[in-house]
Write an enzyme that holds these catalytic residues in place. Structure first.
Site, mmCIF file in Angstrom:
data_model
loop_
_atom_site.group_PDB
_atom_site.id
_atom_site.type_symbol
_atom_site.label_atom_id
_atom_site.label_comp_id
_atom_site.label_asym_id
_atom_site.label_seq_id
_atom_site.Cartn_x
_atom_site.Cartn_y
_atom_site.Cartn_z
ATOM 1 N N ARG A 122 17.471 -1.106 42.298
ATOM 2 C CA ARG A 122 16.195 -1.417 41.613
ATOM 3 C C ARG A 122 16.443 -2.647 40.764
ATOM 4 O O ARG A 122 17.305 -2.631 39.872
ATOM 5 C CB ARG A 122 15.733 -0.240 40.746
ATOM 6 C CG ARG A 122 14.562 -0.617 39.847
ATOM 7 C CD ARG A 122 13.897 0.560 39.149
ATOM 8 N NE ARG A 122 13.102 1.350 40.064
ATOM 9 C CZ ARG A 122 12.176 2.229 39.686
ATOM 10 N NH1 ARG A 122 11.943 2.432 38.391
ATOM 11 N NH2 ARG A 122 11.486 2.904 40.580
ATOM 12 N N HIS A 149 7.571 -1.788 46.311
ATOM 13 C CA HIS A 149 8.100 -0.451 46.027
ATOM 14 C C HIS A 149 7.946 0.395 47.302
ATOM 15 O O HIS A 149 7.157 1.336 47.364
ATOM 16 C CB HIS A 149 7.334 0.173 44.858
ATOM 17 C CG HIS A 149 8.046 1.307 44.199
ATOM 18 N ND1 HIS A 149 9.261 1.791 44.632
ATOM 19 C CD2 HIS A 149 7.711 2.070 43.118
ATOM 20 C CE1 HIS A 149 9.633 2.787 43.854
ATOM 21 N NE2 HIS A 149 8.719 2.986 42.925
ATOM 22 N N GLN A 152 8.258 4.282 47.385
ATOM 23 C CA GLN A 152 7.074 4.920 46.812
ATOM 24 C C GLN A 152 5.985 5.074 47.875
ATOM 25 O O GLN A 152 5.347 6.122 47.994
ATOM 26 C CB GLN A 152 6.546 4.065 45.649
ATOM 27 C CG GLN A 152 5.308 4.645 44.995
ATOM 28 C CD GLN A 152 5.579 5.932 44.248
ATOM 29 O OE1 GLN A 152 6.483 5.982 43.432
ATOM 30 N NE2 GLN A 152 4.813 6.973 44.528
ATOM 31 N N ASP A 241 -2.303 2.093 39.099
ATOM 32 C CA ASP A 241 -0.953 2.044 38.515
ATOM 33 C C ASP A 241 -1.089 1.422 37.130
ATOM 34 O O ASP A 241 -2.174 0.959 36.732
ATOM 35 C CB ASP A 241 -0.027 1.216 39.427
ATOM 36 C CG ASP A 241 1.439 1.217 38.989
ATOM 37 O OD1 ASP A 241 1.829 2.082 38.167
ATOM 38 O OD2 ASP A 241 2.199 0.334 39.448
ATOM 39 N N CYS A 282 1.563 6.330 41.298
ATOM 40 C CA CYS A 282 3.010 6.471 41.510
ATOM 41 C C CYS A 282 3.713 7.099 40.302
ATOM 42 O O CYS A 282 4.806 7.622 40.425
ATOM 43 C CB CYS A 282 3.619 5.122 41.845
ATOM 44 S SG CYS A 282 3.518 3.908 40.502
ATOM 45 N N ARG A 310 8.479 12.016 46.843
ATOM 46 C CA ARG A 310 9.559 11.019 46.749
ATOM 47 C C ARG A 310 10.851 11.626 47.296
ATOM 48 O O ARG A 310 11.611 10.972 48.012
ATOM 49 C CB ARG A 310 9.763 10.560 45.293
ATOM 50 C CG ARG A 310 8.617 9.784 44.669
ATOM 51 C CD ARG A 310 8.394 8.440 45.345
ATOM 52 N NE ARG A 310 9.573 7.610 45.364
ATOM 53 C CZ ARG A 310 9.968 6.809 44.362
ATOM 54 N NH1 ARG A 310 9.235 6.716 43.270
ATOM 55 N NH2 ARG A 310 11.061 6.064 44.463
HETATM 56 N N1 NVA Z 1 4.268 -1.085 38.708
HETATM 57 C C1 NVA Z 1 5.200 -0.246 37.996
HETATM 58 C C2 NVA Z 1 5.710 0.840 38.891
HETATM 59 C C3 NVA Z 1 6.664 1.782 38.227
HETATM 60 C C4 NVA Z 1 7.177 2.832 39.159
HETATM 61 C C5 NVA Z 1 6.343 -1.093 37.473
HETATM 62 O O1 NVA Z 1 6.855 -1.939 38.206
HETATM 63 O O2 NVA Z 1 6.715 -0.931 36.312
HETATM 64 N N1 CP Z 2 7.291 5.955 40.630
HETATM 65 C C1 CP Z 2 8.511 5.578 40.233
HETATM 66 O O1 CP Z 2 9.204 4.802 40.891
HETATM 67 O O2 CP Z 2 8.925 6.163 39.072
HETATM 68 P P1 CP Z 2 10.250 5.817 38.266
HETATM 69 O O3 CP Z 2 10.064 4.455 37.660
HETATM 70 O O4 CP Z 2 10.325 6.901 37.223
HETATM 71 O O5 CP Z 2 11.419 5.836 39.187
#
Ligand code: NVA
Ligand code: CP
Length: 324
Positions: A122, A149, A152, A241, A282, A310
């Site tokens: 990540r 993502h 997801q 989101d 998500c 997930r």
């Molecule tokens: N759009 C959000 C998704 C988190 C799972 C982010 O990137 O912070």
């Molecule tokens: N939806 C998701 O990826 O959550 P986290 O940021 O908690 O991993």
């Protein structure tokens, strides 16, 4: 896909000579994605790994998890998935590793490939993920970047299929909010799984037009606009989101809130969707911002199934990447 103990979907490299990376939905063939979801469904239904013909199909395999951004679901679901399939995990906190002191991702990939069987990463810029994958000799899985993502979306499509049936070709999904990484992955999923995607985003926060262009060229039905009420009309699924994603904090948060306020998913907006529409997110949610309590806690919300999925979707991804 035929049910075989070993997961060898169409499109897999013969002899497994190159690693099966899971980097993005436009980099894995539709047939492979469908096969992964079929396997995920079987694993979920079986409640254990026996859908793969053995109790511990990933015995002796180790997955490294590297996070350069926060996580709850991705970290826990990958760990649990790996353990339930008989494998093991290790967490590498990027800030405490040599990555944070400037060791290149290329060298990190070369070294980690000598220790572990797969790497989940990540990170921020997609170029960082690409560098790791280019130099790893084991599969690399995208655990989120600023622009994607995909894990997801595998869980999201699994959830949508559970609620609406496996053929999504007559289904309409409306995204209401920021055209962020998750929205971008919904666009790619529309190309892969055939549902119509309507994007209701402020002009300033649209999904990258290049991605929309790719999706349309691939046959996707993607409609864009700025009016959430109009675009939600009759939709089978409403999804949103956070207004401020990880990394966006450096930008003007107040301005984002101003731009996105009218895109909040509340009862009035949900009432314009189909009566049996589902709400998806998500998570993590920012209650009172992009979604109200009444919607996320209401009877149309699928968010907890989505979060659970997930785990199941990632078991499918891991089994494919590792040729289990
Ligand atoms: N759009 C959000 C998704 C988190 C799972 C982010 O990137 O912070
Ligand atoms: N939806 C998701 O990826 O959550 P986290 O940021 O908690 O991993």
């Amino acid at each position: 896909m035929t049910m075989t103990p070993s997961f060898q979907p169409a499109g897999a490299p013969p002899g497994g000579t190159s690693p099966r990376h899971f980097l993005d939905l436009d980099q894995v063939e539709t047939g492979t994605l469908t096969g992964i979801l079929d396997l995920s469904r079987r694993l979920k239904a079986a409640g254990n790994a026996n859908a793969l013909g053995q109790a511990r199909p990933l015995e002796g395999r180790v997955l490294a998890l590297i996070f350069e951004k926060n996580s709850t679901r991705t970290r826990v679901s990958f760990e649990v998935a790996m353990r339930q399939l008989g494998g093991d995990v290790l967490m590498l906190d990027a800030s405490q590793s040599q990555i944070d002191r400037g060791e290149t991702l290329a060298d990190t990939a070369r070294v980690l490939s000598r220790y572990v069987d797969a790497i989940m990463f990540r990170t921020k810029e997609p170029e960082r993920l690409a560098e790791l994958a280019a130099h790893a000799t084991v599969p690399v899985i995208n655990g989120l970047t600023n622009v994607a993502h995909p894990c997801q979306l595998m869980a999201d499509v699994l959830t949508l299929q559970e609620r609406k049936g496996s053929d999504l070709s007559r289904r309409v999904v409306t995204w209401s909010g920021d055209g962020n990484n998750v929205a971008t992955s919904w666009v790619k999923a529309a190309a892969r799984f055939g549902f119509e995607l309507r994007l209701a985003c402020p002009e300033e926060l649209r999904v990258d037009p290049e991605v929309i262009g790719w999706a349309r060229t691939s046959g996707a039905r993607v409609v864009e606009g700025v009016d959430p009420e109009m675009l939600v009309d009759g939709a089978d699924c409403v999804v949103t989101d956070a207004w401020v994603s990880m990394g966006d904090e450096e930008q003007e948060v107040a301005n984002r809130h101003n731009l996105l306020r009218r895109y909040q998913v509340n009862e009035a907006l949900m009432a314009r969707a189909a009566p049996d529409a589902v709400f998806m997110h998500c998570l993590p949610a920012h209650r009172g911002e992009e979604v109200t309590d009444a919607v996320i806690d209401g009877s149309q919300s699928a968010v907890w199934d989505e979060a659970e999925n997930r785990l199941h979707a990632q078991k499918g991804i891991l089994a494919w990447c590792l040729g289990a």
